[in-house]
Design a protein around this motif. Structure first.
Motif, PDB file in Angstrom:
ATOM      1  N   VAL A  39      20.239  36.090  -5.899  1.00 45.55           N
ATOM      2  CA  VAL A  39      18.796  36.323  -5.993  1.00 45.55           C
ATOM      3  C   VAL A  39      18.195  36.595  -4.615  1.00 45.55           C
ATOM      4  O   VAL A  39      18.537  35.931  -3.633  1.00 45.55           O
ATOM      5  N   ILE A  40      17.275  37.562  -4.579  1.00 43.03           N
ATOM      6  CA  ILE A  40      16.472  37.776  -3.369  1.00 43.03           C
ATOM      7  C   ILE A  40      15.006  37.680  -3.770  1.00 43.03           C
ATOM      8  O   ILE A  40      14.596  38.221  -4.807  1.00 43.03           O
ATOM      9  N   LEU A  41      14.233  36.956  -2.973  1.00 45.36           N
ATOM     10  CA  LEU A  41      12.795  36.830  -3.219  1.00 45.36           C
ATOM     11  C   LEU A  41      12.040  37.790  -2.313  1.00 45.36           C
ATOM     12  O   LEU A  41      12.396  37.960  -1.145  1.00 45.36           O
ATOM     13  N   ALA A  42      10.969  38.382  -2.844  1.00 44.06           N
ATOM     14  CA  ALA A  42      10.081  39.217  -2.031  1.00 44.06           C
ATOM     15  C   ALA A  42       8.710  38.557  -2.000  1.00 44.06           C
ATOM     16  O   ALA A  42       8.101  38.334  -3.048  1.00 44.06           O
ATOM     17  N   ALA A  43       8.254  38.212  -0.800  1.00 48.45           N
ATOM     18  CA  ALA A  43       6.941  37.565  -0.656  1.00 48.45           C
ATOM     19  C   ALA A  43       5.870  38.639  -0.502  1.00 48.45           C
ATOM     20  O   ALA A  43       5.370  38.921   0.584  1.00 48.45           O
ATOM     21  N   ALA A  44       5.505  39.272  -1.631  1.00 45.37           N
ATOM     22  CA  ALA A  44       4.547  40.386  -1.586  1.00 45.37           C
ATOM     23  C   ALA A  44       3.107  39.927  -1.785  1.00 45.37           C
ATOM     24  O   ALA A  44       2.200  40.750  -1.878  1.00 45.37           O
ATOM     25  N   ASP A  45       2.903  38.607  -1.868  1.00 43.55           N
ATOM     26  CA  ASP A  45       1.527  38.094  -1.860  1.00 43.55           C
ATOM     27  C   ASP A  45       1.156  37.861  -0.396  1.00 43.55           C
ATOM     28  O   ASP A  45       1.249  36.749   0.118  1.00 43.55           O
ATOM     29  N   THR A  46       0.758  38.951   0.268  1.00 44.10           N
ATOM     30  CA  THR A  46       0.432  38.858   1.704  1.00 44.10           C
ATOM     31  C   THR A  46      -1.049  38.591   1.887  1.00 44.10           C
ATOM     32  O   THR A  46      -1.553  38.529   2.997  1.00 44.10           O
ATOM     33  N   PHE A  47      -1.742  38.433   0.778  1.00 45.94           N
ATOM     34  CA  PHE A  47      -3.199  38.264   0.803  1.00 45.94           C
ATOM     35  C   PHE A  47      -3.573  36.809   1.081  1.00 45.94           C
ATOM     36  O   PHE A  47      -4.521  36.513   1.774  1.00 45.94           O
ATOM     37  N   ARG A  48      -2.784  35.904   0.502  1.00 47.24           N
ATOM     38  CA  ARG A  48      -3.088  34.471   0.630  1.00 47.24           C
ATOM     39  C   ARG A  48      -2.226  33.889   1.746  1.00 47.24           C
ATOM     40  O   ARG A  48      -0.999  33.955   1.688  1.00 47.24           O
ATOM     41  N   ALA A  49      -2.876  33.338   2.726  1.00 48.66           N
ATOM     42  CA  ALA A  49      -2.197  32.881   3.948  1.00 48.66           C
ATOM     43  C   ALA A  49      -0.992  31.982   3.677  1.00 48.66           C
ATOM     44  O   ALA A  49       0.071  32.173   4.251  1.00 48.66           O
ATOM     45  N   ALA A  50      -1.147  31.011   2.779  1.00 48.67           N
ATOM     46  CA  ALA A  50      -0.080  30.020   2.603  1.00 48.67           C
ATOM     47  C   ALA A  50       1.033  30.483   1.659  1.00 48.67           C
ATOM     48  O   ALA A  50       2.069  29.836   1.552  1.00 48.67           O
ATOM     49  N   ALA A  51       0.815  31.626   0.972  1.00 44.58           N
ATOM     50  CA  ALA A  51       1.779  32.034  -0.068  1.00 44.58           C
ATOM     51  C   ALA A  51       3.176  32.253   0.498  1.00 44.58           C
ATOM     52  O   ALA A  51       4.166  31.793  -0.069  1.00 44.58           O
ATOM     53  N   GLY A  52       3.254  32.955   1.639  1.00 46.53           N
ATOM     54  CA  GLY A  52       4.556  33.249   2.251  1.00 46.53           C
ATOM     55  C   GLY A  52       5.291  31.987   2.656  1.00 46.53           C
ATOM     56  O   GLY A  52       6.490  31.845   2.397  1.00 46.53           O
ATOM     57  N   GLU A  53       4.546  31.063   3.273  1.00 47.20           N
ATOM     58  CA  GLU A  53       5.160  29.785   3.715  1.00 47.20           C
ATOM     59  C   GLU A  53       5.644  28.995   2.506  1.00 47.20           C
ATOM     60  O   GLU A  53       6.745  28.423   2.506  1.00 47.20           O
ATOM     61  N   GLN A  54       4.801  28.980   1.477  1.00 46.96           N
ATOM     62  CA  GLN A  54       5.138  28.222   0.261  1.00 46.96           C
ATOM     63  C   GLN A  54       6.404  28.795  -0.379  1.00 46.96           C
ATOM     64  O   GLN A  54       7.304  28.054  -0.788  1.00 46.96           O
ATOM     65  N   LEU A  55       6.481  30.133  -0.435  1.00 49.20           N
ATOM     66  CA  LEU A  55       7.638  30.768  -1.058  1.00 49.20           C
ATOM     67  C   LEU A  55       8.899  30.557  -0.215  1.00 49.20           C
ATOM     68  O   LEU A  55       9.985  30.374  -0.757  1.00 49.20           O
ATOM     69  N   THR A  56       8.722  30.562   1.106  1.00 49.35           N
ATOM     70  CA  THR A  56       9.873  30.326   1.994  1.00 49.35           C
ATOM     71  C   THR A  56      10.451  28.933   1.740  1.00 49.35           C
ATOM     72  O   THR A  56      11.672  28.739   1.697  1.00 49.35           O
ATOM     73  N   GLU A  57       9.547  27.981   1.557  1.00 46.75           N
ATOM     74  CA  GLU A  57       9.966  26.599   1.266  1.00 46.75           C
ATOM     75  C   GLU A  57      10.777  26.546  -0.033  1.00 46.75           C
ATOM     76  O   GLU A  57      11.839  25.926  -0.111  1.00 46.75           O
ATOM     77  N   TRP A  58      10.291  27.262  -1.074  1.00 48.46           N
ATOM     78  CA  TRP A  58      11.006  27.309  -2.351  1.00 48.46           C
ATOM     79  C   TRP A  58      12.339  28.028  -2.211  1.00 48.46           C
ATOM     80  O   TRP A  58      13.336  27.631  -2.825  1.00 48.46           O
ATOM     81  N   ALA A  59      12.352  29.100  -1.398  1.00 47.41           N
ATOM     82  CA  ALA A  59      13.593  29.862  -1.188  1.00 47.41           C
ATOM     83  C   ALA A  59      14.653  28.953  -0.571  1.00 47.41           C
ATOM     84  O   ALA A  59      15.817  28.948  -0.975  1.00 47.41           O
ATOM     85  N   ASN A  60      14.232  28.143   0.411  1.00 50.24           N
ATOM     86  CA  ASN A  60      15.160  27.199   1.060  1.00 50.24           C
ATOM     87  C   ASN A  60      15.663  26.174   0.061  1.00 50.24           C
ATOM     88  O   ASN A  60      16.840  25.832   0.027  1.00 50.24           O
TER      89      ASN A  60
END
Length: 312
Positions: free
Chosen positions: A137-158
């Motif tokens: 699986v590869i995740l794409a963090a395409a919610d670049t609008f909400r500041a915390a979304a990328g960090e939150q998704l990175t945490e889930w990816a880990n």
């Protein structure tokens, strides 16, 4: 039933307690309070189902199905209708096996939904489930609008142990998707999961953004199997239905992830959404842990709602 499924069934049963009190307590009163099966009996059941957020369309189908079975089986006593009613609700909610086709193919899954419904969390949990099934699986963090979304998704990816492709805050989501598609092809990923921004109040921008993302996927990854899941918050009842309708206007929805079913009095919305929109509920979430998102199973859900066959 596996230990994981049994644990989930228990959490689902606990989570649906408020919904159960709304629907089942009233039902039991009708089944024991009526001596005949007449129009009033059906009207009372109908009212309870509608009040339990099961929705007009689903309720109408369930009642007509019930009437037909009562006629065919020559049933006279209201108490005998309970099981028929439960089976009618299950029939309304069946999800075919083909619903999970994307899990077995090289696929791109676009996940949409307004902010606050548990979208990013659902993407992370789904990544974990697919990884456990041996999928790459590869995740794409395409919610670049909400500041915390990328960090939150990175945490889930880990947590899920999967790769993530992201962009800076404010970056063009379509550019992130382009990079993610390139990575998915280069690394021979089985599933590319894309988290998108959910801005329903600005539908024009959302439409344009999704159009751009879809164009890139079609151009760069034409052979990939496509899935578009909308995430809805189970606690919002009929409001969730309206959100799904609006997203259906901007995207070709193939399924629903229904979150926050733990502790809601509006769990009946799971029946309504499927019936009103003709889009299957494919996953339900009942908590914060990675295994708290499970494939939707009509029998398990309705058993948990009516406390029948618990823990089977």
């Amino acid at each position: 039933m596996s230990e994981e499924r049994r644990g989930f069934f228990r959490r689902l049963t606990d989570g649906l307690a408020k919904t159960r009190n709304n629907i089942v307590a009233g039902m039991d009163a009708i089944f024991s309070g009526f001596s005949d099966i007449d129009d009033d009996f059906y009207d009372e059941i109908e009212e309870i189902l509608v009040m339990g957020d099961i929705g007009i369309n689903a309720t109408t189908s369930i009642i007509s199905n019930l009437k037909q079975k009562v006629r065919e089986q020559h049933i006279r006593r209201p108490q005998e209708c309970k099981e028929l009613l439960i089976n009618s609700i299950k029939e309304q909610m069946q999800v075919g096996e083909t619903a999970y086709e994307f899990e077995h193919r090289t696929s791109v899954v676009l996940v949409i939904g307004v902010n606050g419904v548990g979208k990013t969390t659902s993407v992370g949990k789904l990544a974990g489930k697919l990884k456990d099934q041996g999928r790459r699986v590869i995740l794409a963090a395409a919610d670049t609008f909400r500041a915390a979304a990328g960090e939150q998704l990175t945490e889930w990816a880990n947590r899920a142990g999967v790769e993530i492709i992201g962009g800076a805050e404010g970056a063009d989501p379509a550019a992130v998707v382009y990079d993610a598609v390139s990575a998915a092809k280069a690394r021979k990923a089985d599933v590319l999961l894309i988290d998108t921004a959910g801005r329903l109040h600005n539908k024009k921008n959302l439409m344009e953004e999704l159009r751009k993302i879809n164009r890139i996927i079609e151009r760069e990854y034409p052979d990939a199997y496509r899935e578009t899941l909308v995430v809805l918050d189970g606690t919002t009842g009929q409001n969730a239905l309206e959100q799904a309708r609006q997203f259906g206007e901007v995207a070709d929805l193939t399924g629903i992830i229904l979150t926050k079913l733990d502790g809601t009095a509006k769990g009946g919305i799971a029946v309504a959404v499927q019936s009103e929109l003709n889009i299957p509920v494919k996953y339900i979430g009942v908590g914060e842990h990675i295994d708290d998102l499970q494939k939707f199973d009509a029998d398990t859900f309705v058993n948990a709602l009516f406390l029948t066959g618990a823990g089977e």
